[in-house]
Design a protein around this motif. Structure first.
Motif, mmCIF file in Angstrom:
data_model
loop_
_atom_site.group_PDB
_atom_site.id
_atom_site.type_symbol
_atom_site.label_atom_id
_atom_site.label_comp_id
_atom_site.label_asym_id
_atom_site.label_seq_id
_atom_site.Cartn_x
_atom_site.Cartn_y
_atom_site.Cartn_z
ATOM 1 N N HIS A 237 25.244 -24.941 -8.498
ATOM 2 C CA HIS A 237 23.768 -25.116 -8.571
ATOM 3 C C HIS A 237 22.912 -24.426 -6.876
ATOM 4 O O HIS A 237 23.598 -24.749 -5.725
ATOM 5 C CB HIS A 237 23.001 -26.250 -8.540
ATOM 6 N N LYS B 280 21.267 -25.085 -5.442
ATOM 7 C CA LYS B 280 20.753 -26.615 -3.679
ATOM 8 C C LYS B 280 21.629 -26.265 -3.822
ATOM 9 O O LYS B 280 22.059 -27.752 -2.289
ATOM 10 C CB LYS B 280 19.797 -27.341 -4.351
ATOM 11 N N ARG C 234 25.891 -30.706 -7.233
ATOM 12 C CA ARG C 234 25.164 -30.994 -7.125
ATOM 13 C C ARG C 234 24.530 -31.387 -8.226
ATOM 14 O O ARG C 234 24.533 -30.461 -9.348
ATOM 15 C CB ARG C 234 24.161 -30.501 -6.377
ATOM 16 N N SER D 60 21.341 -33.650 -10.879
ATOM 17 C CA SER D 60 20.582 -34.405 -10.218
ATOM 18 C C SER D 60 19.683 -35.053 -11.237
ATOM 19 O O SER D 60 20.221 -34.335 -12.963
ATOM 20 C CB SER D 60 19.833 -33.085 -9.576
ATOM 21 N N ASP E 23 16.377 -33.686 -11.900
ATOM 22 C CA ASP E 23 16.022 -33.144 -12.109
ATOM 23 C C ASP E 23 16.547 -31.675 -11.804
ATOM 24 O O ASP E 23 17.395 -31.401 -10.874
ATOM 25 C CB ASP E 23 14.774 -33.210 -10.718
ATOM 26 N N ASN F 126 15.835 -28.715 -11.433
ATOM 27 C CA ASN F 126 15.194 -27.808 -9.999
ATOM 28 C C ASN F 126 16.122 -27.833 -8.600
ATOM 29 O O ASN F 126 16.740 -27.068 -7.744
ATOM 30 C CB ASN F 126 14.216 -27.393 -10.094
ATOM 31 N N GLU F 127 17.077 -29.267 -8.885
ATOM 32 C CA GLU F 127 17.237 -29.579 -7.863
ATOM 33 C C GLU F 127 18.984 -30.027 -7.748
ATOM 34 O O GLU F 127 19.866 -29.549 -7.086
ATOM 35 C CB GLU F 127 16.690 -31.161 -7.179
ATOM 36 N N GLY F 128 19.822 -29.813 -9.087
ATOM 37 C CA GLY F 128 21.072 -30.133 -10.096
ATOM 38 C C GLY F 128 21.584 -29.337 -11.382
ATOM 39 O O GLY F 128 19.851 -29.830 -11.749
ATOM 40 N N SER G 190 20.087 -38.558 -2.618
ATOM 41 C CA SER G 190 18.691 -39.165 -3.242
ATOM 42 C C SER G 190 18.927 -40.441 -3.562
ATOM 43 O O SER G 190 19.806 -39.821 -5.193
ATOM 44 C CB SER G 190 17.720 -38.160 -3.383
ATOM 45 N N ARG H 100 12.589 -37.575 -12.776
ATOM 46 C CA ARG H 100 11.781 -37.919 -11.692
ATOM 47 C C ARG H 100 10.945 -38.480 -10.966
ATOM 48 O O ARG H 100 10.531 -39.491 -10.210
ATOM 49 C CB ARG H 100 11.491 -36.770 -10.752
ATOM 50 N N LEU I 47 13.586 -39.268 -7.724
ATOM 51 C CA LEU I 47 14.503 -37.783 -8.174
ATOM 52 C C LEU I 47 16.472 -38.537 -6.636
ATOM 53 O O LEU I 47 16.417 -39.504 -6.679
ATOM 54 C CB LEU I 47 14.202 -37.136 -6.357
ATOM 55 N N VAL J 26 19.614 -36.974 -6.636
ATOM 56 C CA VAL J 26 21.240 -36.274 -6.099
ATOM 57 C C VAL J 26 21.941 -36.709 -6.169
ATOM 58 O O VAL J 26 22.506 -37.333 -4.710
ATOM 59 C CB VAL J 26 20.298 -35.217 -4.949
#
Length: 244
Positions: A44, A46, A54, A56, A58, A60-62, A91, A223, A228, A230
């Motif tokens: 990912h 991020k 990673r 998540s 979300d 976009n975060e994982g 997170s 989220r 969130l 993570v």
């Protein structure tokens, strides 16, 4: 470090509280205490390090949806499944446990007939080269009976693999065996389970060959509902293929 290694062999799951935010580099450094890292998952953007997976709630975060395909160990699709998994929650959402269960206790508590059946079974991974592993086998370090399985990533079970009686399970048998394995984790209200409620700064080292796990449904809540989530995870290359 040597004491931690001994403790993981004995207890199978170590939870270190209040570790703050562990950087990707430090996570990898700790992981290397246990052997060579094996990075087999999607990278990912991020992720803080190429060897850190990673996940998540979300995208976009994982990576999302991870760990929700049923009870499993990590890396059953490898010739030798991952020896250890190391987790760090970066997170913390309001809810979303990771649930673990000790595999030796599950094997040893099986009724005699079911254990004899499982000792005849081998699982065929549905990934990559599709390695075939015994469902029950002795742990390479402790010698205690454990399991190689993934309820969501198994293409079939093989009866009496490597013998003159070898045959693939029928579709009906496959469904029943999968349900039977799942039942052992959830019977008696999930008494065998340890449901880890993540707190800020948690760092977990697990003996992946001795502990089954899955993510709870709440780990996928959006989220905007729970905050969130993570989670960073590393996996250590297995060196001993499961064998009877």
């Amino acid at each position: 470090i040597e004491q931690i290694k001994k403790d993981v062999a004995v207890h199978r799951l170590l939870v270190f509280r209040d570790q703050g935010i562990v950087s990707g580099q430090r996570h990898v450094e700790i992981s290397r205490w246990f052997g060579e890292l094996e990075s087999t998952f999607f990278k990912h953007p991020k992720s803080p390090h190429p060897d850190v997976f990673r996940v998540s709630n979300d995208r976009n975060e994982g990576c999302t949806g991870v760990g929700r395909t049923g009870w499993h160990i990590d890396g059953s699709f490898q010739p030798a499944p991952f020896a250890y998994s190391l987790y760090h929650m970066v997170s913390i959402p309001q809810k979303g446990d990771t649930v673990f269960a000790p595999l030796n206790e599950i094997v040893e508590s099986l009724p005699s007939a079911k254990r004899k059946e499982w000792e005849r079974l081998w699982m065929m991974s549905d990934r990559r080269s599709g390695p075939i592993h015994p469902l029950i086998y002795p742990h390479p370090v402790t010698g205690k009976m454990t399991m190689c399985f993934h309820l969501g990533m198994t293409s079939n079970y093989i009866w009496d693999y490597g013998t003159s009686h070898e045959r693939a399970a029928t579709e009906e048998e496959f469904d029943r065996i999968t349900k039977d394995i799942h039942y052992e984790f959830v019977k008696d209200g999930g008494k065998i389970q340890y449901s880890h409620k993540w707190e800020e700064g948690d760092f977990i080292i697990s003996d992946n060959l001795a502990v089954g796990h899955e993510a709870t449904p709440e780990t996928q809540l959006p989220r905007d509902e729970v905050g969130l989530r993570v989670l960073h995870r590393t996996t250590i290359k297995g060196t001993v293929p499961p064998a009877r």
